[in-house]
Design an enzyme around this catalytic site. Structure first.
Site, mmCIF file in Angstrom:
data_model
loop_
_atom_site.group_PDB
_atom_site.id
_atom_site.type_symbol
_atom_site.label_atom_id
_atom_site.label_comp_id
_atom_site.label_asym_id
_atom_site.label_seq_id
_atom_site.Cartn_x
_atom_site.Cartn_y
_atom_site.Cartn_z
ATOM 1 N N MET A 139 32.539 42.004 41.360
ATOM 2 C CA MET A 139 33.802 41.287 41.397
ATOM 3 C C MET A 139 34.347 41.122 39.992
ATOM 4 O O MET A 139 33.582 41.040 39.047
ATOM 5 C CB MET A 139 33.631 39.925 42.073
ATOM 6 C CG MET A 139 32.485 39.083 41.563
ATOM 7 S SD MET A 139 32.094 37.684 42.614
ATOM 8 C CE MET A 139 33.650 36.865 42.756
ATOM 9 N N CYS A 140 35.652 41.142 39.870
ATOM 10 C CA CYS A 140 36.347 41.018 38.603
ATOM 11 C C CYS A 140 36.216 42.300 37.772
ATOM 12 O O CYS A 140 35.329 43.123 37.994
ATOM 13 C CB CYS A 140 35.868 39.825 37.777
ATOM 14 S SG CYS A 140 35.882 38.258 38.654
ATOM 15 N N ARG A 141 37.109 42.450 36.828
ATOM 16 C CA ARG A 141 37.077 43.514 35.833
ATOM 17 C C ARG A 141 37.439 42.876 34.508
ATOM 18 O O ARG A 141 38.310 42.006 34.455
ATOM 19 C CB ARG A 141 38.080 44.620 36.146
ATOM 20 C CG ARG A 141 37.946 45.325 37.485
ATOM 21 C CD ARG A 141 36.826 46.375 37.506
ATOM 22 N NE ARG A 141 35.535 45.764 37.804
ATOM 23 C CZ ARG A 141 34.394 46.454 37.873
ATOM 24 N NH1 ARG A 141 34.386 47.744 37.631
ATOM 25 N NH2 ARG A 141 33.263 45.838 38.175
ATOM 26 N N ASN A 180 41.613 42.473 42.651
ATOM 27 C CA ASN A 180 41.441 41.437 41.627
ATOM 28 C C ASN A 180 42.772 40.730 41.397
ATOM 29 O O ASN A 180 43.490 41.018 40.435
ATOM 30 C CB ASN A 180 40.911 42.075 40.344
ATOM 31 C CG ASN A 180 39.574 42.759 40.564
ATOM 32 O OD1 ASN A 180 38.573 42.112 40.862
ATOM 33 N ND2 ASN A 180 39.549 44.079 40.460
ATOM 34 N N ASN A 228 31.794 38.686 34.755
ATOM 35 C CA ASN A 228 32.047 39.550 35.904
ATOM 36 C C ASN A 228 30.797 39.509 36.763
ATOM 37 O O ASN A 228 29.743 40.012 36.363
ATOM 38 C CB ASN A 228 32.338 40.985 35.436
ATOM 39 C CG ASN A 228 32.254 41.996 36.565
ATOM 40 O OD1 ASN A 228 32.458 41.657 37.726
ATOM 41 N ND2 ASN A 228 31.947 43.235 36.217
#
Length: 251
Positions: free
Chosen positions: A1-3, A41, A115
């Site tokens: 998850m997330c960048r 995201n 992240n």
């Protein structure tokens, strides 16, 4: 998850790092190529950068998706910096924190991003939280796992630990308390970058004469991008990159 992404090097426009590349962080907000957990995201984003002569970074954060913020598009067009940390946040369940939960988190001269996710949250980290001063807990920007991990990193930094050691020690400590946690962390002081690959992807690009990028995934197809092995610490300046294996906690 997330960048997320961090850069140190010759001054560059935010747009050249975050918007213009074919697979930029902007595009990764809806079409990441290497994301193992989550798909879009859109629950906030942020960028932090350093200005010449000022060791304390500026930040721009919002609770909505990066692609819908025209103010950021204008800012990215004109702001230049030699040190940047930016992130887009994975879509999650509704919460009250909004913008406060969007990385980068900041304190003093540091910028930080997480992240991943802490398994068993919040109970798994209760023993570690109990070891922090009450003022640190009351000062958390948000009530999410990333904010508490940042508080644990800060405590080590303020005890004088170098960036890389503070990240490495925190990752091992949290992984032992929360087995299965994904802990890809980014930290910068405006001169160097420390990062961990722990449960998700991490890549780096070192360009002689320009600088170094550490990111969740490549923002273009430059063949010089290199993937960081899982359970590894990265320490980078604008000219050098060092990779060090991280010790896994006992089973």
């Amino acid at each position: 998850m997330c960048r997320h992404l961090a850069y140190v090097g010759a001054p560059a426009h935010l747009g050249a790092l975050l918007v213009e590349p074919a697979h930029s962080l902007l595009r990764q907000s809806w079409a990441p190529r290497h994301q193992r957990h989550g798909t879009v995201n859109a629950d906030g984003f942020g960028v932090g950068w350093y200005a010449d002569g000022d060791p304390v970074p500026a930040r721009y954060r919002r609770a909505g998706p990066i692609w819908g913020d025209q103010s950021f598009a204008d800012l990215a067009r004109v702001v230049r910096s030699g040190a940047v940390l930016a992130a887009v946040r994975d879509a999650t369940v509704a919460g009250a924190d909004g913008e406060a939960a969007a990385a980068p988190f900041a304190a003093d001269r540091w910028l930080f991003s997480h992240n991943g996710a802490v398994s068993g949250w919040p109970g798994s980290l209760a023993p570690l939280a109990a070891g922090l001063p009450p003022t640190d807990l009351l000062s958390l920007e948000a009530r999410c796992d990333s904010a508490l991990v940042w508080a644990l990193v800060q405590a080590r930094l303020r005890r004088g630990e170098p960036l890389s050691q503070a990240l490495a020690d925190t990752v091992v400590e949290v992984a032992e308390a929360a087995p299965g946690a994904r802990l890809n962390l980014l930290l910068t002081d405006g001169t160097t970058i420390a990062a961990t690959a722990w449960g998700d992807t991490l890549w780096y690009l070192a360009v002689p004469g320009r600088g170094t990028v550490a990111a969740s995934e490549p923002y273009d197809d430059d063949p010089r991008w290199r993937e960081v092995p899982d359970h590894t610490l990265l320490h980078a300046s604008r000219t050098d990159v060092l990779l060090t294996p991280l010790k896994e906690p006992p089973a």
